[in-house]
Design a protein around this motif. Structure first.
Motif, short mmCIF file in Angstrom:
data_model
loop_
_atom_site.label_atom_id
_atom_site.label_comp_id
_atom_site.label_asym_id
_atom_site.label_seq_id
_atom_site.Cartn_x
_atom_site.Cartn_y
_atom_site.Cartn_z
N LYS A 2 0.83 -1.20 0.00
CA LYS A 2 0.00 0.00 0.00
C LYS A 2 0.87 1.25 0.00
N HIS A 3 2.01 1.17 0.67
CA HIS A 3 2.91 2.32 0.72
C HIS A 3 3.54 2.60 -0.63
N LEU A 4 3.78 1.56 -1.41
CA LEU A 4 4.37 1.76 -2.74
C LEU A 4 3.43 2.53 -3.66
N ILE A 5 2.14 2.33 -3.51
CA ILE A 5 1.18 3.08 -4.32
C ILE A 5 1.28 4.56 -4.01
N TRP A 6 1.38 4.90 -2.72
CA TRP A 6 1.51 6.31 -2.34
C TRP A 6 2.83 6.89 -2.81
N VAL A 7 3.89 6.12 -2.73
CA VAL A 7 5.19 6.60 -3.22
C VAL A 7 5.10 6.86 -4.72
N ARG A 8 4.43 5.98 -5.45
CA ARG A 8 4.27 6.17 -6.89
C ARG A 8 3.50 7.45 -7.20
N TYR A 9 2.39 7.68 -6.47
CA TYR A 9 1.61 8.90 -6.69
C TYR A 9 2.41 10.15 -6.36
N ILE A 10 3.17 10.11 -5.30
CA ILE A 10 3.99 11.27 -4.91
C ILE A 10 5.04 11.55 -5.97
N LEU A 11 5.74 10.49 -6.45
CA LEU A 11 6.77 10.69 -7.47
C LEU A 11 6.18 11.16 -8.79
N MET A 12 5.00 10.65 -9.14
CA MET A 12 4.35 11.11 -10.37
C MET A 12 3.96 12.58 -10.26
N THR A 13 3.42 12.98 -9.12
CA THR A 13 3.04 14.38 -8.91
C THR A 13 4.26 15.28 -8.95
N LEU A 14 5.32 14.88 -8.26
CA LEU A 14 6.55 15.67 -8.27
C LEU A 14 7.12 15.77 -9.69
N SER A 15 7.04 14.69 -10.45
CA SER A 15 7.55 14.71 -11.82
C SER A 15 6.76 15.68 -12.68
N VAL A 16 5.44 15.67 -12.53
CA VAL A 16 4.63 16.61 -13.31
C VAL A 16 4.97 18.04 -12.94
N VAL A 17 5.13 18.32 -11.64
CA VAL A 17 5.47 19.67 -11.19
C VAL A 17 6.83 20.09 -11.74
#
Length: 132
Positions: A2-17
């Motif tokens: 479950k934590h990996l999903i949140w890490v993925r979302y955080i990294l994707m958001t940071l990448s878009v920014v």
């Protein structure tokens, strides 16, 4: 997991920014390159860690993991062989460091090949699943 999903979302958001910020400030290429290096290191690190975990859980899968790693090495090797270290002239700069140019070409060629491979795998997988 479950934590990996949140890490993925955080990294994707940071990448878009970071990409949007780099696109808006076009003279700040260093930000995009540094983010690329960070994501590359994280990706390779995750690949190594997850491979070790997978090997510990299922030793028979070691052969598949080694074949996948060997395939990536072959793609990078072919990309390196195809890359050129010839000087590059742009309207504002002249680049003559052949090592940096060869590494950049290798990265680009490997990325193109792996993207084409990923797209083909998606298409073939969807076609195969349609007939099952």
């Amino acid at each position: 997991m479950k934590h990996l999903i949140w890490v993925r979302y955080i990294l994707m958001t940071l990448s878009v920014v970071v990409v949007l910020f780099g696109w808006l400030l076009r003279e700040n290429v260093d930000l995009l390159l540094n983010w690329m290096y960070i994501m590359l290191i994280l990706g390779v690190g995750a690949m190594v860690i997850m491979s070790v975990i997978s090997l510990a859980q299922n030793p028979k899968a070691a052969v598949q993991a080694l074949l996948g790693f060997a395939a990536i090495l072959v793609v990078v090797g072919i990309a390196y062989a195809l890359s050129s270290g010839s000087p590059l002239t742009t309207p504002t700069n002249y680049y003559d460091n052949s090592t940096e140019l060869k590494i950049a070409d290798t990265g680009l060629f490997a990325m193109y090949a792996l993207m084409i491979g990923a797209i083909l795998a998606i298409v073939v997988g969807e076609i195969r699943n349609a007939f099952k």
